[in-house]
Write an enzyme that holds these catalytic residues in place. Sequence first.
Site, PDB file in Angstrom:
ATOM      1  N   ASN A 147      -8.746   1.755  10.057  1.00 53.37           N
ATOM      2  CA  ASN A 147      -8.116   1.299  11.529  1.00 53.37           C
ATOM      3  C   ASN A 147      -8.733   2.155  12.653  1.00 53.37           C
ATOM      4  O   ASN A 147      -9.382   1.658  13.306  1.00 53.37           O
ATOM      5  CB  ASN A 147      -6.839   1.970  11.100  1.00 53.37           C
ATOM      6  CG  ASN A 147      -5.727   1.496  12.307  1.00 53.37           C
ATOM      7  OD1 ASN A 147      -4.584   1.552  12.076  1.00 53.37           O
ATOM      8  ND2 ASN A 147      -6.332   0.676  13.308  1.00 53.37           N
ATOM      9  N   THR A 148      -8.805   3.441  12.415  1.00 51.27           N
ATOM     10  CA  THR A 148      -9.179   4.305  13.672  1.00 51.27           C
ATOM     11  C   THR A 148     -10.495   3.973  14.034  1.00 51.27           C
ATOM     12  O   THR A 148     -10.939   3.921  15.218  1.00 51.27           O
ATOM     13  CB  THR A 148      -8.925   5.725  13.343  1.00 51.27           C
ATOM     14  OG1 THR A 148      -7.559   6.037  12.786  1.00 51.27           O
ATOM     15  CG2 THR A 148      -9.230   6.667  14.600  1.00 51.27           C
ATOM     16  N   GLY A 152      -8.334   9.370  10.045  1.00 49.76           N
ATOM     17  CA  GLY A 152      -8.604   9.162  11.260  1.00 49.76           C
ATOM     18  C   GLY A 152      -9.653  10.213  11.737  1.00 49.76           C
ATOM     19  O   GLY A 152     -10.071  10.399  12.879  1.00 49.76           O
ATOM     20  N   ALA A 156      -9.678   5.507   4.399  1.00 47.94           N
ATOM     21  CA  ALA A 156      -9.383   6.650   5.181  1.00 47.94           C
ATOM     22  C   ALA A 156     -11.003   7.353   5.374  1.00 47.94           C
ATOM     23  O   ALA A 156     -11.436   7.777   4.445  1.00 47.94           O
ATOM     24  CB  ALA A 156      -8.508   7.666   4.906  1.00 47.94           C
ATOM     25  N   GLY A 157     -11.064   7.657   6.601  1.00 48.68           N
ATOM     26  CA  GLY A 157     -12.336   8.561   6.975  1.00 48.68           C
ATOM     27  C   GLY A 157     -13.444   7.963   7.620  1.00 48.68           C
ATOM     28  O   GLY A 157     -14.584   8.573   7.980  1.00 48.68           O
ATOM     29  N   LYS A 214       1.096  -1.237  -0.066  1.00 49.91           N
ATOM     30  CA  LYS A 214       0.196   0.005   0.024  1.00 49.91           C
ATOM     31  C   LYS A 214       0.844   1.240  -0.075  1.00 49.91           C
ATOM     32  O   LYS A 214       1.604   1.447   0.731  1.00 49.91           O
ATOM     33  CB  LYS A 214      -0.718   0.153   1.307  1.00 49.91           C
ATOM     34  CG  LYS A 214      -1.786   1.326   1.245  1.00 49.91           C
ATOM     35  CD  LYS A 214      -2.433   1.417   2.564  1.00 49.91           C
ATOM     36  CE  LYS A 214      -3.122   2.837   2.533  1.00 49.91           C
ATOM     37  NZ  LYS A 214      -3.667   3.290   4.113  1.00 49.91           N
TER      38      LYS A 214
END
Length: 333
Positions: free
Chosen positions: A285-286, A237, A263-264, A176
């Site tokens: 992830n977050t 995040g 993301a997001g 990635k």
Amino acid sequence: MRLTINGEAREFPGPLNVDSLLRALEIDPRRVAFERNLEIVPKSSYPATVLADGDRVEIVHFIGGGSGPATAEALAGNDDPLVVAGRIFRSRLIVGTGKYRDFEQTRAAVEAAGSDVVTVAVRRVNISEPGQPMLSDYLSPRTYTYLPNTAGCYTADEAVRTLRLAREAGGWTLVKLEVLGDKRTLYPDMMETLKAAKSLVDDGFDVMVYCTDDPLFARKLEDVGCAAIMPLAAPIGSGLGIQNPINIRLIIEAARVPVIVDAGVGTASDAAIAMELGCDGVLMNTAIAEARDPIRMAHAMRLAVEAGRAAYLAGRMPKKRYADPSSPLSGLI
């Protein structure tokens, strides 16, 4: 002999080759990559590579931040797998391995998410405590596909160097790529991203690339040979969810490779929306790691991705301006 190892000056009795240095540091050579004066040393050359006074050495491994594809047995009954660069995965949910309380929580969250692929960062080995636990002790590379990423890289050269070290450390070529342009927003620098992508593809990597939601840049990245396009839904995040569904849809319609929102995402409905738009997968992830109950959230994300994909394949009903009764009007009392 004076060496600088991972930025720290150390003295050793000479002469030393790479093998003997790693033994002196109590580091397993099978689990790391070794760089001497900015040149990667292949594992096969460790015994023959003699170190010199003043050498600068980097020893890196994977931390939380892909064996190979899922087996035929694991895919039994799944007629809709995710396929990236010829690799087949049963789950369309890719999860990161950073921000968790500890490796045990990481393992439990990944299991609850049902993911085949986990992103990992390449970082320096702590040479003061080489025996501390490693991610691979909890998430075996024989079970999960490690997806090395370039988190924290701000130039194409940094990103390419990082992924070459990842290939040396574990043999992984599915990677990635992200090249950040701004520390406040963590938005990608698309010119540097495009430069790095071309270098990595030319070097034999299968590149999954984090990018803005710009359909034109997405096309350029595909044209240089990227294996998957990964537009952001919102800043990394942030948990804001998909901010520009129109552009995401335009990218999907034009792409000939998988499109994976990266993301997001903040909650399960965001993941479902991404999949209902026609995305091939979601990376997060977050949203899991910083949930009040990460394990339960991981399970919720798994269900959301599955439901969103099923809804997309089923085809939603058309939107209408006025009501349309669901019961027949004939035969009313």
